[in-house]
Design an enzyme around this catalytic site. Structure first.
Site, PDB file in Angstrom:
ATOM      1  N   LYS A   1      10.810   6.424 -14.711  1.00  0.00           N
ATOM      2  CA  LYS A   1      11.623   5.902 -13.597  1.00  0.00           C
ATOM      3  C   LYS A   1      10.942   4.665 -13.018  1.00  0.00           C
ATOM      4  CE  LYS A   1      10.919   7.387  -9.398  1.00  0.00           C
ATOM      5  NZ  LYS A   1      10.417   6.773  -8.121  1.00  0.00           N
ATOM      6  N   ASN A   2       9.668   4.724 -12.753  1.00  0.00           N
ATOM      7  CA  ASN A   2       8.999   3.611 -12.077  1.00  0.00           C
ATOM      8  C   ASN A   2       8.894   2.375 -12.960  1.00  0.00           C
ATOM      9  OD1 ASN A   2       8.863   5.081  -9.771  1.00  0.00           O
ATOM     10  ND2 ASN A   2       6.731   5.707 -10.035  1.00  0.00           N
TER      11      ASN A   2
ATOM     12  N   ARG B   1      13.496   1.906  -1.825  1.00  0.00           N
ATOM     13  CA  ARG B   1      12.597   0.853  -1.359  1.00  0.00           C
ATOM     14  C   ARG B   1      12.015  -0.004  -2.483  1.00  0.00           C
ATOM     15  NH1 ARG B   1       7.891   1.019  -0.667  1.00  0.00           N
ATOM     16  NH2 ARG B   1       7.983   0.281   1.469  1.00  0.00           N
TER      17      ARG B   1
ATOM     18  N   CYS C   1       8.922   5.699   4.613  1.00  0.00           N
ATOM     19  CA  CYS C   1       9.592   6.861   4.009  1.00  0.00           C
ATOM     20  C   CYS C   1       8.761   8.081   4.379  1.00  0.00           C
ATOM     21  CB  CYS C   1       9.693   6.699   2.492  1.00  0.00           C
ATOM     22  SG  CYS C   1       8.113   6.854   1.669  1.00  0.00           S
TER      23      CYS C   1
ATOM     24  N   ARG D   1       4.446   2.543   4.323  1.00  0.00           N
ATOM     25  CA  ARG D   1       4.816   1.747   3.152  1.00  0.00           C
ATOM     26  C   ARG D   1       4.938   0.255   3.489  1.00  0.00           C
ATOM     27  NH1 ARG D   1       6.921   5.230  -0.731  1.00  0.00           N
ATOM     28  NH2 ARG D   1       6.204   3.671  -2.252  1.00  0.00           N
ATOM     29  N   PRO D   2       3.905  -0.365   4.029  1.00  0.00           N
ATOM     30  CA  PRO D   2       3.999  -1.787   4.395  1.00  0.00           C
ATOM     31  C   PRO D   2       4.248  -2.681   3.172  1.00  0.00           C
ATOM     32  CG  PRO D   2       1.732  -1.031   4.535  1.00  0.00           C
ATOM     33  CD  PRO D   2       2.556   0.174   4.248  1.00  0.00           C
ATOM     34  N   ILE D   3       4.679  -3.901   3.425  1.00  0.00           N
ATOM     35  CA  ILE D   3       4.936  -4.859   2.338  1.00  0.00           C
ATOM     36  C   ILE D   3       4.132  -6.148   2.548  1.00  0.00           C
ATOM     37  CG2 ILE D   3       7.246  -4.054   1.673  1.00  0.00           C
ATOM     38  CD1 ILE D   3       8.258  -6.313   3.697  1.00  0.00           C
ATOM     39  N   ASP D   4       3.130  -6.057   3.406  1.00  0.00           N
ATOM     40  CA  ASP D   4       2.354  -7.266   3.741  1.00  0.00           C
ATOM     41  C   ASP D   4       1.730  -7.937   2.525  1.00  0.00           C
ATOM     42  OD1 ASP D   4       0.781  -4.752   3.935  1.00  0.00           O
ATOM     43  OD2 ASP D   4      -0.889  -6.149   4.129  1.00  0.00           O
ATOM     44  N   GLN D   5       1.303  -7.141   1.556  1.00  0.00           N
ATOM     45  CA  GLN D   5       0.662  -7.732   0.370  1.00  0.00           C
ATOM     46  C   GLN D   5       1.681  -8.459  -0.512  1.00  0.00           C
ATOM     47  OE1 GLN D   5      -2.789  -7.732  -0.080  1.00  0.00           O
ATOM     48  NE2 GLN D   5      -2.557  -7.034   2.045  1.00  0.00           N
TER      49      GLN D   5
ATOM     50  N   ASP E   1       1.083  10.516  -7.393  1.00  0.00           N
ATOM     51  CA  ASP E   1       2.388  11.114  -7.699  1.00  0.00           C
ATOM     52  C   ASP E   1       2.257  12.480  -8.356  1.00  0.00           C
ATOM     53  OD1 ASP E   1       4.191   8.042  -8.547  1.00  0.00           O
ATOM     54  OD2 ASP E   1       3.476   8.884  -6.663  1.00  0.00           O
TER      55      ASP E   1
ATOM     56  N   ARG F   1      16.190  11.901  -7.544  1.00  0.00           N
ATOM     57  CA  ARG F   1      15.844  10.468  -7.516  1.00  0.00           C
ATOM     58  C   ARG F   1      14.982  10.111  -8.720  1.00  0.00           C
ATOM     59  NH1 ARG F   1      13.888   7.911  -2.079  1.00  0.00           N
ATOM     60  NH2 ARG F   1      13.801   6.281  -3.642  1.00  0.00           N
TER      61      ARG F   1
HETATM   62  C1  EPZ Z   1       4.462   2.749  -6.574  1.00  0.00           C
HETATM   63  O1  EPZ Z   1       4.806   2.571  -5.215  1.00  0.00           O
HETATM   64  C2  EPZ Z   1       5.318   3.898  -7.073  1.00  0.00           C
HETATM   65  N1  EPZ Z   1       6.733   3.569  -6.940  1.00  0.00           N
HETATM   66  C3  EPZ Z   1       5.003   5.150  -6.258  1.00  0.00           C
HETATM   67  O2  EPZ Z   1       5.756   6.225  -6.834  1.00  0.00           O
HETATM   68  C4  EPZ Z   1       3.521   5.478  -6.398  1.00  0.00           C
HETATM   69  O3  EPZ Z   1       3.223   6.595  -5.581  1.00  0.00           O
HETATM   70  C5  EPZ Z   1       2.690   4.267  -5.933  1.00  0.00           C
HETATM   71  O4  EPZ Z   1       3.068   3.104  -6.703  1.00  0.00           O
HETATM   72  C6  EPZ Z   1       1.198   4.484  -6.130  1.00  0.00           C
HETATM   73  O5  EPZ Z   1       0.919   4.766  -7.455  1.00  0.00           O
HETATM   74  C7  EPZ Z   1       7.316   2.734  -7.838  1.00  0.00           C
HETATM   75  O6  EPZ Z   1       6.681   2.195  -8.724  1.00  0.00           O
HETATM   76  C8  EPZ Z   1       8.777   2.489  -7.651  1.00  0.00           C
HETATM   77  P1  EPZ Z   1       1.574   0.934  -3.633  1.00  0.00           P
HETATM   78  P2  EPZ Z   1       4.226   1.280  -4.413  1.00  0.00           P
HETATM   79  O7  EPZ Z   1       2.037  -0.367  -3.106  1.00  0.00           O
HETATM   80  O8  EPZ Z   1       3.971   0.173  -5.325  1.00  0.00           O
HETATM   81  C9  EPZ Z   1      -0.372   0.269   0.575  1.00  0.00           C
HETATM   82  C10 EPZ Z   1       7.216   8.029  -6.837  1.00  0.00           C
HETATM   83  O9  EPZ Z   1       7.082   9.174  -6.389  1.00  0.00           O
HETATM   84  N2  EPZ Z   1       0.315  -1.028   0.623  1.00  0.00           N
HETATM   85  O10 EPZ Z   1       0.722   0.941  -4.867  1.00  0.00           O
HETATM   86  O11 EPZ Z   1       5.116   1.067  -3.233  1.00  0.00           O
HETATM   87  C11 EPZ Z   1       0.552   1.464   0.650  1.00  0.00           C
HETATM   88  O12 EPZ Z   1       0.863   1.783   1.986  1.00  0.00           O
HETATM   89  C12 EPZ Z   1       6.769   6.852  -6.023  1.00  0.00           C
HETATM   90  O13 EPZ Z   1       7.673   7.760  -7.977  1.00  0.00           O
HETATM   91  C13 EPZ Z   1       0.016  -1.920   1.660  1.00  0.00           C
HETATM   92  O14 EPZ Z   1      -0.787  -1.607   2.537  1.00  0.00           O
HETATM   93  O15 EPZ Z   1       2.840   1.846  -3.890  1.00  0.00           O
HETATM   94  C14 EPZ Z   1      -0.259   2.540  -0.018  1.00  0.00           C
HETATM   95  O16 EPZ Z   1      -1.149   3.103   0.935  1.00  0.00           O
HETATM   96  C15 EPZ Z   1       6.272   7.251  -4.639  1.00  0.00           C
HETATM   97  N3  EPZ Z   1       0.639  -3.124   1.689  1.00  0.00           N
HETATM   98  C16 EPZ Z   1      -1.074   1.788  -1.077  1.00  0.00           C
HETATM   99  O17 EPZ Z   1      -0.976   0.410  -0.716  1.00  0.00           O
HETATM  100  C17 EPZ Z   1       1.546  -3.501   0.740  1.00  0.00           C
HETATM  101  O18 EPZ Z   1       2.077  -4.629   0.811  1.00  0.00           O
HETATM  102  C18 EPZ Z   1      -0.547   1.936  -2.490  1.00  0.00           C
HETATM  103  O19 EPZ Z   1       0.845   1.729  -2.460  1.00  0.00           O
HETATM  104  C19 EPZ Z   1       1.837  -2.586  -0.302  1.00  0.00           C
HETATM  105  C20 EPZ Z   1       1.210  -1.370  -0.347  1.00  0.00           C
END
Ligand code: EPZ
Length: 419
Positions: free
Chosen positions: A22-23, A95, A119, A124-128, A307, A399
């Protein structure tokens, strides 16, 4: 409102084939926006998140949908994209849609994407994502819950992520594929889904190297062309099914897996007492001599996948001895704990760690799914619980898992969907 009813106690035996990841699928679909040509993805799981992203493509004016000739393929043609806004009511439901931002900006010079919001598992910030797009020259502007970005062409840059982010790496990397010049991403995510995206972008004509390491180099090109790709098996579904086999002391083969992307999960299962056999793209799980507790800490790849945290916790509940599960990636990913306690689990939360007393005799009960992987953990526990467990709000599980109850039923589980 669908629910899944499980009567626990059955040993799972037999063979099952995984669905596609899925991812991986979601990132690969976003990559289709980078070209005017058709992109065909096969072995795509029929899950709600894919439908969610298809709805975003419709909002953008792209031609996108399930292939009438292949029920597990999607065809996307972004040559007709004429709108650049991903609306709130669609993005909030899925998202990962935020990953259309980088492709839209680098291809069309503009994008207006709703902030995805948090969620169940965290803010789930998007700052990066935004820092990376800004580093490439994108001009971002927050407007009433939307991120507006303009500025093309983007220009290659050296950028280091402050935190390892999977979708952030994918989003910024896709933006860099059509930027002018070279981009170096430091502290990039190393997940298999990032590696698969690079492999597909390269097939589309992108010039990228370093995938699977923390340093990815992208040299911008003029344009990308179409591609046809078969999505890899879902490593999280694989881990989930292995936990389901082990929790019932079963003997199961799963097909379509890539063991080399599941190192941490397989190692942890072996530590707990699961005998793992790998033969090509098939993995067998059986439990010859009982299960025992251990410590698990989640981390970015190649560490133990967050996950898989709820699922391994459910398995550890029936293992002898105590265990500690520490969630280091997301700040609120223990929503399954109160529900597992309803099944009789002895779990004490202490900040980011859950302390388990194993060897529990789990008793079936009605429980509530709160998020995708929490519901998978509840199903794993239900398979070992005495009596009937009803998991409510299974739209969460739909999902990310295609027909999970049919897969488990084919292995001998007493499980049915109602509602
Ligand atoms: C991906 O989410 C996956 N989703 C998630 O799977 C998975 O849990 C996650 O990676 C970690 O492996 C998809 O690929 C669609 P991250 P993603 O950005 O990319 C912080 C599932 O169950 N962060 O790697 O959104 C964030 O808060 C889902 O299939 C920032 O601070 O996760 C977290 O603490 C759930 N700023 C950490 O980074 C940002 O801009 C890792 O999150 C982005 C993230």
């Amino acid at each position: 409102m669908d629910r899944i009813v499980v009567r626990g106690g059955r040993r799972l035996t037999g063979e099952v084939t995984l669905s596609g990841s899925k991812n991986s699928t979601l990132a690969l679909m976003a990559a289709a926006l980078l070209t005017d040509d058709e992109v065909v993805l096969r072995n795509v799981p029929r899950v709600r998140d894919v439908d969610g992203l298809l709805a975003i493509f419709e909002a953008l004016g792209a031609k996108a949908g399930w292939d009438p000739q292949d029920s597990h393929a999607v065809r996307i043609n972004a040559s007709t994209v004429c709108r650049y806004e991903a609306p709130y009511d669609l993005v909030r439901k899925m998202r990962a849609s935020f990953m259309v931002l980088g492709p839209l900006v680098t291809r069309f010079g503009q994008a207006r994407v709703s902030e995805p919001g948090g969620c169940a598992i965290g803010v789930r910030p998007i700052d990066q994502h935004l820092k990376g797009i800004e580093a490439l020259g994108g001009k971002t502007h927050l407007d009433h819950g939307y991120v507006e970005v303009s500025g093309a062409p983007l220009v290659g840059v050296n950028f280091s992520f402050d935190i390892t982010t999977v979708n952030g790496t994918q989003n910024v990397m896709m933006a860099a594929t059509l930027a002018k010049g070279e981009t170096v991403l430091e502290n990039a995510a190393r997940e298999p889904e990032v590696v698969e995206l690079v492999e597909v972008l390269r097939k589309m004509g992108a010039d990228i190297e370093g995938e699977g390491t923390a340093r990815i180099v992208i040299r911008g090109v003029e344009r990308l062309h179409g591609v046809e790709h078969c999505v890899a098996g879902d490593r999280i579904e694989a881990g989930t099914l292995l936990c389901a086999a082990a929790v019932t002391h079963g003997d199961v083969w799963i097909h379509g897996a890539s063991a080399e992307t599941m190192g941490a999960t397989l190692e942890k299962l072996r530590e707990i007492g699961v005998e793992i056999t790998v033969q090509g793209d098939s993995i067998r799980a059986r439990v010859p001599n009982g299960l025992h507790g251990t410590h698990v800490t989640t981390a970015p790849y190649p560490g133990f996948a967050t996950d898989m945290q709820a699922q391994i916790m459910a398995l550890l509940l029936v293992a002898e001895g105590s265990s500690v599960v520490t969630e280091k990636v997301f700040e609120n990913r223990f929503m399954h704990v109160p529900e597992l306690q309803r099944l009789g689990a002895d779990i004490t939360l202490d900040g980011r760690s859950a302390h388990l007393r194993g060897g529990a005799k789990l008793m079936g009960a009605p429980v509530m799914a709160t998020d995708l992987r929490a519901s998978a953990g509840l199903l794993v526990a239900a398979l070992a619980a005495e009596g009937e467990t009803t998991v409510h709000r299974v739209y969460h599980i739909d999902r990310g898992y295609e027909r999970i109850e049919e897969k488990l039923k084919s292995l001998g589980a007493d499980i049915r969907r109602e509602g």
